[in-house]
Design a protein around this motif. Structure first.
Motif, mmCIF file in Angstrom:
data_model
loop_
_atom_site.group_PDB
_atom_site.id
_atom_site.type_symbol
_atom_site.label_atom_id
_atom_site.label_comp_id
_atom_site.label_asym_id
_atom_site.label_seq_id
_atom_site.Cartn_x
_atom_site.Cartn_y
_atom_site.Cartn_z
ATOM 1 N N ASP A 164 68.955 46.544 65.567
ATOM 2 C CA ASP A 164 70.121 46.217 66.380
ATOM 3 C C ASP A 164 71.339 46.931 65.801
ATOM 4 O O ASP A 164 71.232 47.692 64.828
ATOM 5 C CB ASP A 164 70.354 44.698 66.434
ATOM 6 N N ASP A 165 72.502 46.672 66.388
ATOM 7 C CA ASP A 165 73.727 47.339 65.953
ATOM 8 C C ASP A 165 74.067 47.024 64.505
ATOM 9 O O ASP A 165 74.474 47.912 63.747
ATOM 10 C CB ASP A 165 74.880 46.930 66.875
ATOM 11 N N ALA A 166 73.886 45.768 64.092
ATOM 12 C CA ALA A 166 74.247 45.373 62.723
ATOM 13 C C ALA A 166 73.393 46.098 61.694
ATOM 14 O O ALA A 166 73.907 46.609 60.685
ATOM 15 C CB ALA A 166 74.108 43.863 62.570
ATOM 16 N N SER A 167 72.079 46.165 61.911
ATOM 17 C CA SER A 167 71.210 46.847 60.947
ATOM 18 C C SER A 167 71.413 48.357 60.994
ATOM 19 O O SER A 167 71.236 49.045 59.971
ATOM 20 C CB SER A 167 69.747 46.489 61.197
ATOM 21 N N GLN A 168 71.818 48.888 62.154
ATOM 22 C CA GLN A 168 72.128 50.318 62.232
ATOM 23 C C GLN A 168 73.351 50.634 61.364
ATOM 24 O O GLN A 168 73.386 51.658 60.672
ATOM 25 C CB GLN A 168 72.363 50.729 63.681
ATOM 26 N N ARG A 169 74.335 49.753 61.371
ATOM 27 C CA ARG A 169 75.517 49.925 60.524
ATOM 28 C C ARG A 169 75.171 49.775 59.047
ATOM 29 O O ARG A 169 75.670 50.533 58.208
ATOM 30 C CB ARG A 169 76.608 48.938 60.944
ATOM 31 N N ASP A 170 74.306 48.833 58.724
ATOM 32 C CA ASP A 170 73.860 48.680 57.331
ATOM 33 C C ASP A 170 73.168 49.954 56.854
ATOM 34 O O ASP A 170 73.375 50.406 55.715
ATOM 35 C CB ASP A 170 72.904 47.496 57.211
ATOM 36 N N ALA A 171 72.344 50.520 57.715
ATOM 37 C CA ALA A 171 71.632 51.748 57.352
ATOM 38 C C ALA A 171 72.605 52.897 57.141
ATOM 39 O O ALA A 171 72.461 53.685 56.187
ATOM 40 C CB ALA A 171 70.627 52.104 58.446
ATOM 41 N N ALA A 172 73.610 53.003 58.008
ATOM 42 C CA ALA A 172 74.592 54.073 57.859
ATOM 43 C C ALA A 172 75.327 53.954 56.534
ATOM 44 O O ALA A 172 75.554 54.961 55.841
ATOM 45 C CB ALA A 172 75.576 54.034 59.025
ATOM 46 N N ARG A 173 75.687 52.734 56.153
ATOM 47 C CA ARG A 173 76.388 52.533 54.871
ATOM 48 C C ARG A 173 75.485 52.912 53.698
ATOM 49 O O ARG A 173 75.927 53.572 52.739
ATOM 50 C CB ARG A 173 76.832 51.074 54.744
ATOM 51 N N ALA A 174 74.236 52.476 53.738
ATOM 52 C CA ALA A 174 73.310 52.767 52.644
ATOM 53 C C ALA A 174 73.058 54.261 52.516
ATOM 54 O O ALA A 174 72.990 54.805 51.400
ATOM 55 C CB ALA A 174 71.993 52.024 52.868
ATOM 56 N N LEU A 175 72.931 54.948 53.637
ATOM 57 C CA LEU A 175 72.712 56.391 53.603
ATOM 58 C C LEU A 175 73.956 57.127 53.123
ATOM 59 O O LEU A 175 73.856 58.101 52.359
ATOM 60 C CB LEU A 175 72.306 56.886 54.997
ATOM 61 N N HIS A 176 75.126 56.669 53.525
ATOM 62 C CA HIS A 176 76.359 57.318 53.075
ATOM 63 C C HIS A 176 76.527 57.191 51.568
ATOM 64 O O HIS A 176 77.078 58.093 50.914
ATOM 65 C CB HIS A 176 77.572 56.728 53.798
ATOM 66 N N ASP A 177 76.047 56.115 50.991
ATOM 67 C CA ASP A 177 76.115 55.926 49.537
ATOM 68 C C ASP A 177 75.324 56.988 48.778
ATOM 69 O O ASP A 177 75.533 57.168 47.569
ATOM 70 C CB ASP A 177 75.592 54.537 49.155
ATOM 71 N N LEU A 178 74.420 57.699 49.475
ATOM 72 C CA LEU A 178 73.622 58.744 48.836
ATOM 73 C C LEU A 178 74.376 60.072 48.733
ATOM 74 O O LEU A 178 73.867 61.014 48.134
ATOM 75 C CB LEU A 178 72.314 58.950 49.606
ATOM 76 N N GLY A 179 75.568 60.176 49.333
ATOM 77 C CA GLY A 179 76.400 61.338 49.064
ATOM 78 C C GLY A 179 76.795 62.253 50.184
ATOM 79 O O GLY A 179 77.674 63.110 49.984
ATOM 80 N N PRO A 180 76.202 62.181 51.393
ATOM 81 C CA PRO A 180 76.665 63.092 52.448
ATOM 82 C C PRO A 180 78.062 62.722 52.917
ATOM 83 O O PRO A 180 78.494 61.578 52.770
ATOM 84 C CB PRO A 180 75.638 62.881 53.562
ATOM 85 N N GLN A 181 78.771 63.684 53.495
ATOM 86 C CA GLN A 181 80.103 63.391 54.029
ATOM 87 C C GLN A 181 80.018 62.467 55.242
ATOM 88 O O GLN A 181 80.834 61.571 55.407
ATOM 89 C CB GLN A 181 80.805 64.690 54.429
ATOM 90 N N TRP A 182 79.032 62.707 56.095
ATOM 91 C CA TRP A 182 78.844 61.928 57.318
ATOM 92 C C TRP A 182 77.365 61.579 57.472
ATOM 93 O O TRP A 182 76.494 62.326 57.022
ATOM 94 C CB TRP A 182 79.269 62.716 58.556
#
Length: 276
Positions: A164-182
């Motif tokens: 859902d939208d909430a878990s999609q946002r959680d995934a985006a945050r976790a992936l961003h923590d790995l270092g990409p700009q976007w």
């Protein structure tokens, strides 16, 4: 849709590069990237990292190109022809990922880099050794302007099931923590949504892109095509949100024009532009 500007005849077009595997069936990989590059009016350069044995039904095998040849392709093109952006696709192994990252930094490349973290084919056939996930996370993602995982790749990379939208946002945050700009978390496989909701995140804000879901079984190469179109738009100076919005419209039209091929999944069709 509004398309990218074409260079006048006789003048060199904008140059981009795909660093990816070859698809013998022509539906995805380097072949899909080059179709989108050409149909959008850009000159496509390549660094072939693997050769796959595949058709519309599945991937039977793949062969990795020696890493010195991979590095040599990138260096040869960027030192002479020059590029305004690049993308990666299937990279197959930790050794290849680390070679691409090392070459990118040693050649002092600063153009936008779109990383499509291809882990498996649409049929579920593995295209990346499991041991290479750490190299994606730790070595290549920090160099990326934007990464474009689908939901299966999100699960492999950060262990989050997007439902859902909430878990999609959680995934985006976790992936961003790995270092990409976007981070672009693609939601095409999110069946709880009536559309195709992609979520873009830069560490501070979210951008939502929800286009019409095209009802077709012929979507081979859709992820490659989205990343390739994003690369083209970035090469023309678009911001990342503008580039993603453009690419979403482009891949939607490619899906709308998709055609059957062989006995399995046909490809998305960048050739639709020829009709106009």
């Amino acid at each position: 849709m509004n398309l990218l500007p074409l260079s006048p005849p006789g003048e060199p077009p904008v140059r981009v590069m795909t660093i990816a595997g070859s698809d013998s069936g022509g539906g995805a990989g380097i072949q899909a990237d080059l179709r989108t590059f050409a149909m959008l009016g850009l000159h496509g350069c390549v660094a072939v990292v693997a050769v796959t044995v595949q058709n519309s039904v599945g991937v039977r095998a793949f062969h990795e190109i020696p890493t010195d040849i991979i590095a040599g392709q990138i260096a040869a093109v960027t030192s002479d022809i020059g590029i305004s952006a690049a993308k990666t696709g299937m990279l197959a192994s930790a050794e290849i990922i680390e070679t691409v990252a090392h070459t990118w930094t040693s050649e002092k490349l600063t153009v936008p880099l779109v990383v499509d973290p291809v882990c498996a084919s649409m049929h579920g056939d593995p295209l990346l050794h499991h041991s290479a996930l750490d190299s994606l996370r730790n070595v290549l993602f920090p160099l990326a302007t934007v990464i474009t995982p689908n939901l299966d790749e999100v699960r492999l990379l950060v262990g989050i099931d997007v439902v859902d939208d909430a878990s999609q946002r959680d995934a985006a945050r976790a992936l961003h923590d790995l270092g990409p700009q976007w981070v672009l978390v693609k939601g095409g496989h999110l069946r709880s949504s009536a559309g195709s909701p992609d979520l873009l995140y830069d560490g501070t804000g979210f951008f939502e892109f929800n286009t019409q879901r095209i009802d077709t079984g012929h979507d081979h190469g859709a992820g490659d095509t989205l990343a390739a179109a994003t690369t083209c738009a970035l090469a023309h100076g678009y911001s990342v949100p503008e580039a993603v919005a453009f690419a979403k419209d482009w891949v939607t039209e490619c899906l709308r024009a998709a055609y059957p091929l062989g006995h399995g999944h046909g490809p998305v069709n960048a050739l639709f532009r020829l009709r106009s």
